[in-house]
Design an enzyme around this catalytic site. Structure first.
Site, PDB file in Angstrom:
ATOM      1  N   HIS A 101      52.495  32.933   1.016  1.00 43.66           N
ATOM      2  CA  HIS A 101      51.905  31.829   1.760  1.00 43.66           C
ATOM      3  C   HIS A 101      52.641  31.435   2.952  1.00 43.66           C
ATOM      4  O   HIS A 101      53.838  31.721   2.867  1.00 43.66           O
ATOM      5  CB  HIS A 101      51.960  30.419   0.901  1.00 43.66           C
ATOM      6  CG  HIS A 101      53.334  29.983   0.256  1.00 43.66           C
ATOM      7  ND1 HIS A 101      53.735  30.840  -0.833  1.00 43.66           N
ATOM      8  CD2 HIS A 101      54.212  29.240   0.537  1.00 43.66           C
ATOM      9  CE1 HIS A 101      54.973  30.170  -1.241  1.00 43.66           C
ATOM     10  NE2 HIS A 101      55.249  29.268  -0.299  1.00 43.66           N
ATOM     11  N   HIS A 103      53.858  28.684   5.831  1.00 45.97           N
ATOM     12  CA  HIS A 103      54.188  27.122   5.929  1.00 45.97           C
ATOM     13  C   HIS A 103      53.769  26.839   7.192  1.00 45.97           C
ATOM     14  O   HIS A 103      54.285  27.507   8.287  1.00 45.97           O
ATOM     15  CB  HIS A 103      55.447  26.596   5.660  1.00 45.97           C
ATOM     16  CG  HIS A 103      56.105  26.753   4.207  1.00 45.97           C
ATOM     17  ND1 HIS A 103      55.784  25.622   3.309  1.00 45.97           N
ATOM     18  CD2 HIS A 103      56.427  27.939   3.375  1.00 45.97           C
ATOM     19  CE1 HIS A 103      56.322  26.088   2.182  1.00 45.97           C
ATOM     20  NE2 HIS A 103      56.769  27.344   2.211  1.00 45.97           N
TER      21      HIS A 103
HETATM   22  P1  5GP Z   1      57.900  28.141  -1.079  1.00 51.79           P
HETATM   23  O1  5GP Z   1      59.328  27.613  -1.631  1.00 51.79           O
HETATM   24  O2  5GP Z   1      57.521  29.000  -2.339  1.00 51.79           O
HETATM   25  O3  5GP Z   1      57.795  28.897   0.372  1.00 51.79           O
HETATM   26  O4  5GP Z   1      56.996  26.939  -1.072  1.00 51.79           O
HETATM   27  C1  5GP Z   1      56.119  26.448  -2.279  1.00 51.79           C
HETATM   28  C2  5GP Z   1      55.403  25.303  -1.654  1.00 51.79           C
HETATM   29  O5  5GP Z   1      54.363  25.029  -2.367  1.00 51.79           O
HETATM   30  C3  5GP Z   1      56.494  23.922  -1.704  1.00 51.79           C
HETATM   31  O6  5GP Z   1      56.491  23.326  -0.476  1.00 51.79           O
HETATM   32  C4  5GP Z   1      55.537  23.030  -2.664  1.00 51.79           C
HETATM   33  O7  5GP Z   1      55.625  21.777  -2.197  1.00 51.79           O
HETATM   34  C5  5GP Z   1      54.245  23.747  -2.757  1.00 51.79           C
HETATM   35  N1  5GP Z   1      53.405  23.376  -4.050  1.00 51.79           N
HETATM   36  C6  5GP Z   1      54.203  23.618  -5.193  1.00 51.79           C
HETATM   37  N2  5GP Z   1      53.071  23.427  -6.124  1.00 51.79           N
HETATM   38  C7  5GP Z   1      52.249  23.021  -5.370  1.00 51.79           C
HETATM   39  C8  5GP Z   1      50.777  22.571  -6.005  1.00 51.79           C
HETATM   40  O8  5GP Z   1      50.237  22.639  -6.789  1.00 51.79           O
HETATM   41  N3  5GP Z   1      49.850  22.150  -4.892  1.00 51.79           N
HETATM   42  C9  5GP Z   1      50.168  22.118  -3.603  1.00 51.79           C
HETATM   43  N4  5GP Z   1      49.243  21.605  -2.596  1.00 51.79           N
HETATM   44  N5  5GP Z   1      51.545  22.439  -3.117  1.00 51.79           N
HETATM   45  C10 5GP Z   1      52.337  22.909  -4.170  1.00 51.79           C
END
Ligand code: 5GP
Ligand code: ZN
Length: 142
Positions: A101, A103
């Site tokens: 993903h 950001h």
């Molecule tokens: P990572 O650390 O993997 O780059 O970021 C994962 C992101 O996913 C985090 O910013 C977290 O807030 C978001 N996130 C985790 N679970 C969910 C969810 O169930 N719904 C949404 N909309 N965001 C999520």
């Protein structure tokens, strides 16, 4: 190709609700549930791929097109002064959800945040020879 235990696959399948801001056959974008800024948005491929290396090139190009169109819309919606657009690519880089993903994090002149240079650890002290070697390895490795 959805994975039962993947939160983002469950969002794609409608099993977990999300504030979706864009969707097409290949990709989806929705608001982050724990935003670092108002408008913090995640852009994902609908198919489950863990990291950028796993994403087919046409899907990667498609995702970049979506980011290109969506980022100004995100900034405009929250009246941001700029944004950081980034992937935590792999666990070592802080990726917690193993479904790739991007950001899109809106930024404001007075938000107290940092540039992307602040994300890495200790800075290396590399010689000219080491830099040459790294550049050559990257050039020959793709
Ligand atoms: P990572 O650390 O993997 O780059 O970021 C994962 C992101 O996913 C985090 O910013 C977290 O807030 C978001 N996130 C985790 N679970 C969910 C969810 O169930 N719904 C949404 N909309 N965001 C999520
Ligand atoms: Zn997934």
């Amino acid at each position: 190709m959805s994975q039962d235990d993947c939160i983002f696959c469950q969002i794609v399948d409608g099993e977990i609700p999300s504030r979706t801001v864009f969707e097409d056959d290949v990709s989806m974008a929705f608001l982050d549930a724990n935003p670092l800024a108002p408008g913090h948005t995640l852009v994902i491929p609908k198919r489950h791929h863990e990291t950028l290396d796993d994403v087919p090139e046409d899907t990667a190009a498609h995702l970049f097109g979506v980011l290109h169109r969506l980022t100004p819309a995100v900034e405009h919606a929250v009246d941001a002064d700029g944004s950081n657009v980034a992937f935590n690519n792999g666990e070592a880089a802080g990726q917690e959800v193993p479904h790739v993903h991007a950001h899109v994090i809106p930024r404001f002149h007075d938000d107290g945040g940092n540039p992307i240079h602040a994300v890495a650890g200790r800075r290396p002290d590399l010689s000219e020879e080491e830099l040459d070697e790294i550049a050559a390895d990257i050039e020959s490795g793709h």
